[in-house]
Design a protein around this motif. Sequence first.
Motif, PDB file in Angstrom:
ATOM      1  N   TYR A   1       0.820  -1.217   0.000  1.00  0.00           N
ATOM      2  CA  TYR A   1       0.000   0.000   0.000  1.00  0.00           C
ATOM      3  C   TYR A   1       0.853   1.266   0.000  1.00  0.00           C
ATOM      4  N   GLY A   2       2.065   1.190   0.513  1.00  0.00           N
ATOM      5  CA  GLY A   2       2.939   2.361   0.519  1.00  0.00           C
ATOM      6  C   GLY A   2       2.751   3.262   1.716  1.00  0.00           C
ATOM      7  N   ASP A   3       1.874   2.885   2.662  1.00  0.00           N
ATOM      8  CA  ASP A   3       1.672   3.724   3.839  1.00  0.00           C
ATOM      9  C   ASP A   3       2.815   3.576   4.839  1.00  0.00           C
ATOM     10  N   VAL A   4       3.450   2.400   4.838  1.00  0.00           N
ATOM     11  CA  VAL A   4       4.602   2.159   5.702  1.00  0.00           C
ATOM     12  C   VAL A   4       5.704   1.536   4.853  1.00  0.00           C
ATOM     13  N   TYR A   5       6.869   2.145   4.839  1.00  0.00           N
ATOM     14  CA  TYR A   5       7.966   1.627   4.020  1.00  0.00           C
ATOM     15  C   TYR A   5       9.300   1.943   4.689  1.00  0.00           C
ATOM     16  N   PRO A   6      10.346   1.148   4.411  1.00  0.00           N
ATOM     17  CA  PRO A   6      11.655   1.359   5.045  1.00  0.00           C
ATOM     18  C   PRO A   6      12.384   2.566   4.462  1.00  0.00           C
ATOM     19  N   ILE A   7      13.172   3.222   5.301  1.00  0.00           N
ATOM     20  CA  ILE A   7      13.965   4.367   4.842  1.00  0.00           C
ATOM     21  C   ILE A   7      15.468   4.154   5.082  1.00  0.00           C
ATOM     22  N   THR A   8      15.831   3.163   5.880  1.00  0.00           N
ATOM     23  CA  THR A   8      17.256   2.886   6.121  1.00  0.00           C
ATOM     24  C   THR A   8      17.780   1.959   5.025  1.00  0.00           C
ATOM     25  N   VAL A   9      19.102   1.965   4.852  1.00  0.00           N
ATOM     26  CA  VAL A   9      19.724   1.107   3.836  1.00  0.00           C
ATOM     27  C   VAL A   9      19.485  -0.361   4.165  1.00  0.00           C
ATOM     28  N   GLY A  10      19.705  -0.719   5.428  1.00  0.00           N
ATOM     29  CA  GLY A  10      19.488  -2.105   5.838  1.00  0.00           C
ATOM     30  C   GLY A  10      18.040  -2.531   5.642  1.00  0.00           C
ATOM     31  N   GLY A  11      17.110  -1.645   5.957  1.00  0.00           N
ATOM     32  CA  GLY A  11      15.697  -1.954   5.790  1.00  0.00           C
ATOM     33  C   GLY A  11      15.321  -2.147   4.334  1.00  0.00           C
ATOM     34  N   LYS A  12      15.909  -1.329   3.445  1.00  0.00           N
ATOM     35  CA  LYS A  12      15.621  -1.446   2.008  1.00  0.00           C
ATOM     36  C   LYS A  12      16.183  -2.744   1.437  1.00  0.00           C
ATOM     37  N   VAL A  13      17.408  -3.109   1.838  1.00  0.00           N
ATOM     38  CA  VAL A  13      17.988  -4.374   1.367  1.00  0.00           C
ATOM     39  C   VAL A  13      17.169  -5.551   1.883  1.00  0.00           C
ATOM     40  N   PHE A  14      16.791  -5.489   3.165  1.00  0.00           N
ATOM     41  CA  PHE A  14      15.974  -6.550   3.750  1.00  0.00           C
ATOM     42  C   PHE A  14      14.641  -6.670   3.011  1.00  0.00           C
ATOM     43  N   THR A  15      14.037  -5.526   2.674  1.00  0.00           N
ATOM     44  CA  THR A  15      12.760  -5.519   1.944  1.00  0.00           C
ATOM     45  C   THR A  15      12.906  -6.144   0.571  1.00  0.00           C
ATOM     46  N   PHE A  16      14.060  -5.919  -0.083  1.00  0.00           N
ATOM     47  CA  PHE A  16      14.297  -6.499  -1.411  1.00  0.00           C
ATOM     48  C   PHE A  16      14.188  -8.017  -1.367  1.00  0.00           C
TER      49      PHE A  16
END
Length: 233
Positions: free
Chosen positions: A190-205
Amino acid sequence: MRERIRSIVEINDNKASKIFGIFIQVLILISIVTFTIETLPNLKPETRSILYIIEVFSVIVFTIEYLLRIYVTDKKLKFIFSFYGIIDLLAFLPFYLSFGVDLRSLRALRFLRLFRILKLVRYNRAMNHFASAIKSAKEEIFLFLFITVILIYFAAVGIYYFENKAQPENFASIFDSLWWAIVTLTTVGYGDVYPITVGGKVFTFFILLIGLGIVAIPTGIITAALTRSVDKK
């Protein structure tokens, strides 16, 4: 007479049974359409009267069908407490429960009218194949659901540790992180909650890659089960 009624109300290859099955299916669809129309605001009183007449007619037919099925079956209690028996009962029971009671307090019971959709399973061979497929693959499906729950929890824990300090309002706890994990693993996003840290973005990938597999795996399981069901038939 009992055998004659049985040949009509139960699924058979004779003409009367086919006509009866088509009639019930059409009536189910009509009742679902009227149920949907009833939710429209500012309907005219004449329209509501017509919808009510259709509802009463549907309830009468479903009630007669239910009583006839009890009459023709040899094991009456078994039918009453069977899946189809309960669905047939729920198709008309809310209507009778509403008599003499404030309808606003029983508004939730109207939702049970949606169980009429499940009555279509009885008359639809394709749905019967689907039901057989689900039954034959229930162990695989249960295992998949169990693994999915574990992955959702793992994703919630992981994103919590990556994003908690950066976004304490969105990832205040693992419970808050579960929402992100569910919409991400199911690829809804939905895009209401998303990661902003580098580690969070890699983990999300990596979580997104797993999510694509979660969508594809049950499709393969059910498709294989459907193929076996059709081949067996």
